[in-house]
Design an enzyme around this catalytic site. Structure first.
Site, PDB file in Angstrom:
ATOM      1  N   GLY A 248       0.838  -1.198   0.000  1.00 48.85           N
ATOM      2  CA  GLY A 248       0.000   0.000   0.000  1.00 48.85           C
ATOM      3  C   GLY A 248       0.868   1.240   0.000  1.00 48.85           C
ATOM      4  CE  LYS A 249      -1.971   6.335  -3.040  1.00 44.71           C
ATOM      5  NZ  LYS A 249      -3.046   7.253  -3.120  1.00 44.71           N
ATOM      6  NE  ARG A 250       0.413   3.987   7.258  1.00 49.55           N
ATOM      7  CZ  ARG A 250      -0.141   3.325   8.240  1.00 49.55           C
ATOM      8  NH1 ARG A 250      -1.363   2.871   8.125  1.00 49.55           N
ATOM      9  NH2 ARG A 250       0.523   3.111   9.346  1.00 49.55           N
ATOM     10  CG  ASP A 251       3.144  -0.994   3.121  1.00 48.26           C
ATOM     11  OD1 ASP A 251       3.270  -0.992   4.333  1.00 48.26           O
ATOM     12  OD2 ASP A 251       2.062  -1.217   2.530  1.00 48.26           O
ATOM     13  N   GLY A 252       5.428   2.214   0.635  1.00 52.72           N
ATOM     14  CA  GLY A 252       6.313   2.610  -0.456  1.00 52.72           C
ATOM     15  C   GLY A 252       5.695   2.429  -1.826  1.00 52.72           C
TER      16      GLY A 252
END
Ligand code: GLU
Length: 481
Positions: A248-252
Site C-alpha cells: 500500500g501507499k504507506r509501504d512505499g
C-alpha cells in the site's frame, strides 16, 4: 520463433505503482524477447468513467517511457487495430454484443436494482450463494441499450493451465451471467478486454492476481465467442516487506516517477521490478535490461507473492550506477548537482564523478558527497565531537595534527595521487598516529563531509591551494565552534 503479441492494458485511474509497472515490464520483456516477431501493445482501458483520474494517461506513458518500455502499437502511434483507447471502440463492443444476442448468448437484464437486491437477500436467507443465472428471465425484453446486457453463461467445470500458477480448476458455481454492457452503454472489463485481445491478436495475457477468480468466466465467454484463448499468465501480488499485506501507499507504493526524482536509474528500477517474483535460476541479482530480455521466462515467475524491499532497490541502484560510463553518469547527473557544482567545468565534474561513482547509491546523493569539490565547506567542529575515533583526543591535539599535516602537504610539490600517498604515509610514521585518526581529521578538516573517497585522491582533486587554505580555516575556526 512464433509470433508473440502482448499488451499492457492499464485503466487510467491514478498513478502507476510498482505492481502495475511490473506487469507492463514482464509483458514487454516477453515481446522484446521474440525480436522482430514480438509486438508490445499499450491499450487504455477507460470504460469506467467514474474511476477515471485526469492526467493518468500521460502519467502512464511517462512512466513507461522513463523505464525504457516502448510500445509498438498504442494510443499515440496507432497501429493496425486503432483506436487503442476503449472509450473510442464502443461501436465494436456493441457489434460483438449484438452477435451474442442474435445467437441467444446474451440478453437484456429486466430487473430493477431493488429486485436484484431482493434475490440476493433471498439467497442469503436460504444460505446459498447468489447466482444471477438462477433468475434468468424466461422472456427477456428486447435489448434497446437502456438495460444492462447480460451474458447467458454455460455453467460447467474448468481445468486450465496458467503459465505461472500451473494447473487450476473450478466447478460450475464459478460461472454466472455477468454483465457485458452496462446501462450507460459502456462495456464491462470482463467483456471488452476479451473482444480487444481477440481483435488485436494478443497471444499472452499477463495480469495481476486479482483477476484469477474471474478467469472461469473468461473461459466461458471465449467459448461462446468461439475464440482461441491466449496463454494466460497470472502474476503474483506484490506484498509489503513484512509479507503480510498487499503493498500500500504507506509501504512505499508510490508513483514510479517519484523514483526518478529521487535519483534512481530506470535500469535499476527495471532490474528491481523484474526480480520481484522472477529469477533466472542462478544467484545472479544484477541484470542489465538486455540480459532481462534474453533471460526472462514466464516459467520462472514464482507463484507466491513477492516482497517489496526498498533497501534492495537502493543496493541495485548503486550497482547500476557503478556500471555507467563516466560520460553516461555525467549526462544523468545534471539535475542533481548543487548550483556551485553546476557551474564547474565538464572535465572537473567528470573527475569528481569518477572518484565518487562507487559510493553513490542514488544520484540524489551527489550534493552531499561532492559539494566540497566545488566550494569551500564551512568548518563544523561539532562533527569532530561526534566522531568515535577522536574520543580520546583533545581539540588541541587534533589542531596540532592538522598543522603537521599542512606542513607535510605544503612540501609536496607534485600533489598527485601517488605523491600524496607517499606524503601521507610518511606523516603517519612521523606522528605515530593510526590512519583512522590522522586521515579522518585531515578528511574532515578539508571536506567537512561525513565520508569521502580515498584521501590521497580526494586531496589531489581538490588541489593544493584549496587544501592548504581549508586547513588554515579549520584551525582558525577550532576555537570558535
Ligand atoms: N484494465 C485492467 C487493470 O488496469 C487490466 C487488466 C488486464 O491486464 O487484463 O487492472
Amino acid at each position: 520463433m512464433s509470433i508473440v503479441r502482448t499488451r499492457f492494458a492499464p485503466s487510467p485511474t491514478g498513478f502507476m505503482h510498482v505492481g502495475g509497472v511490473r506487469t507492463a515490464l514482464f509483458a514487454w520483456l516477453l515481446a522484446r524477447q521474440a525480436g522482430p516477431d514480438g509486438t508490445f501493445i499499450l491499450r487504455i482501458e477507460d470504460t469506467d468513467k467514474v474511476r477515471e483520474v485526469e492526467g493518468s494517461i500521460n502519467q502512464i506513458e511517462d512512466s513507461l517511457r522513463w523505464l525504457g518500455i516502448t510500445w509498438d502499437e498504442g494510443i499515440d502511434q496507432g497501429g493496425p487495430h486503432a483506436p487503442y483507447k476503449q472509450s473510442e471502440r464502443l461501436e465494436i463492443y456493441h457489434e460483438w454484443a449484438r452477435r451474442l444476442v442474435a445467437e441467444g448468448r446474451a440478453y437484456a437484464d429486466p430487473y430493477t436494482p431493488a429486485q436484484l437486491e431482493a434475490f440476493r437477500e433471498e439467497a442469503k436467507a436460504a444460505k446459498r450463494p447468489f447466482l444471477y443465472r438462477d433468475h434468468r428471465p424466461e422472456n427477456p425484453p428486447e435489448w434497446d441499450g437502456s438495460q444492462p446486457l447480460r451474458f447467458k453463461s454455460d455453467p460447467k467445470p474448468y481445468q486450465w493451465t496458467d503459465a505461472v500458477m500451473g494447473n487450476l480448476s473450478t466447478g460450475p458455481e464459478a460461472i454466472d451471467d455477468f454483465i457485458l454492457i452496462k446501462s450507460d452503454g459502456y462495456p464491462t472489463y470482463n467483456f471488452c478486454h476479451i473482444v480487444d485481445d481477440a481483435i488485436m491478436g494478443v497471444t499472452h495475457v499477463l495480469r495481476s492476481q486479482e483477476f484469477i477468480s474471474s478467469t472461469p468466466k473468461f473461459l466461458n465467454l471465449y467459448e461462446a465467442l468461439n475464440i482461441d484463448r491466449p496463454t494466460l499468465a497470472t502474476l503474483p501480488y506484490v506484498m509489503a516487506i513484512d509479507g503480510k499485506k498487499k503493498l500500500g501507499k504507506r509501504d512505499g507504493a508510490k508513483d514510479i516517477l517519484e523514483y526518478a526524482n529521487d535519483g534512481y536509474l530506470p535500469e535499476a528500477m527495471a532490474n528491481f521490478l523484474a526480480t520481484l517474483g522472477w529469477n533466472d535460476g542462478t544467484e545472479q541479482e544484477v541484470f542489465t535490461t538486455s540480459e532481462l530480455i534474453e533471460k526472462f521466462s514466464l516459467s520462472r515467475v514464482q507463484k507466491s507473492p513477492a516482497r517489496f524491499d526498498e533497501r534492495r532497490l537502493l543496493w541495485l541502484n548503486g550497482q547500476h550506477i557503478r556500471m555507467l560510463s563516466i560520460n553516461d553518469l555525467y549526462e544523468r547527473a545534471h539535475p542533481f548537482w548543487t548550483s556551485a557544482a553546476a557551474q564547474g567545468s565538464e572535465s572537473h565534474k567528470k573527475e569528481v564523478l569518477a572518484l565518487v561513482q562507487d559510493r553513490l547509491k542514488t544520484l540524489a546523493d551527489l550534493p552531499v558527497i561532492t559539494s566540497y569539490f566545488f566550494e569551500d565547506p564551512t568548518p563544523d567542529w561539532a562533527m569532530v565531537n561526534d566522531t568515535k575515533q577522536f574520543k580520546k583526543y583533545s581539540r588541541q591535539d587534533l589542531v596540532e595534527l592538522l598543522k603537521q599535516a599542512k606542513t607535510a602537504l605544503q612540501a609536496d610539490e607534485t600533489f598527485s595521487e601517488e605523491s600524496l600517498q607517499a606524503t601521507l604515509n610518511l606523516l603517519l610514521e612521523q606522528t605515530g598516529e593510526k590512519p583512522g585518526v590522522l586521515f579522518s581529521i585531515i578528511r574532515l578538516g578539508v571536506s567537512w563531509a561525513p565520508f569521502s573517497p580515498a584521501l590521497n585522491e580526494t586531496l589531489a582533486l581538490i588541489g593544493k591551494d584549496r587544501v592548504l587554505r581549508r586547513i588554515d580555516q579549520a584551525v582558525a575556526m577550532s576555537t570558535s565552534s
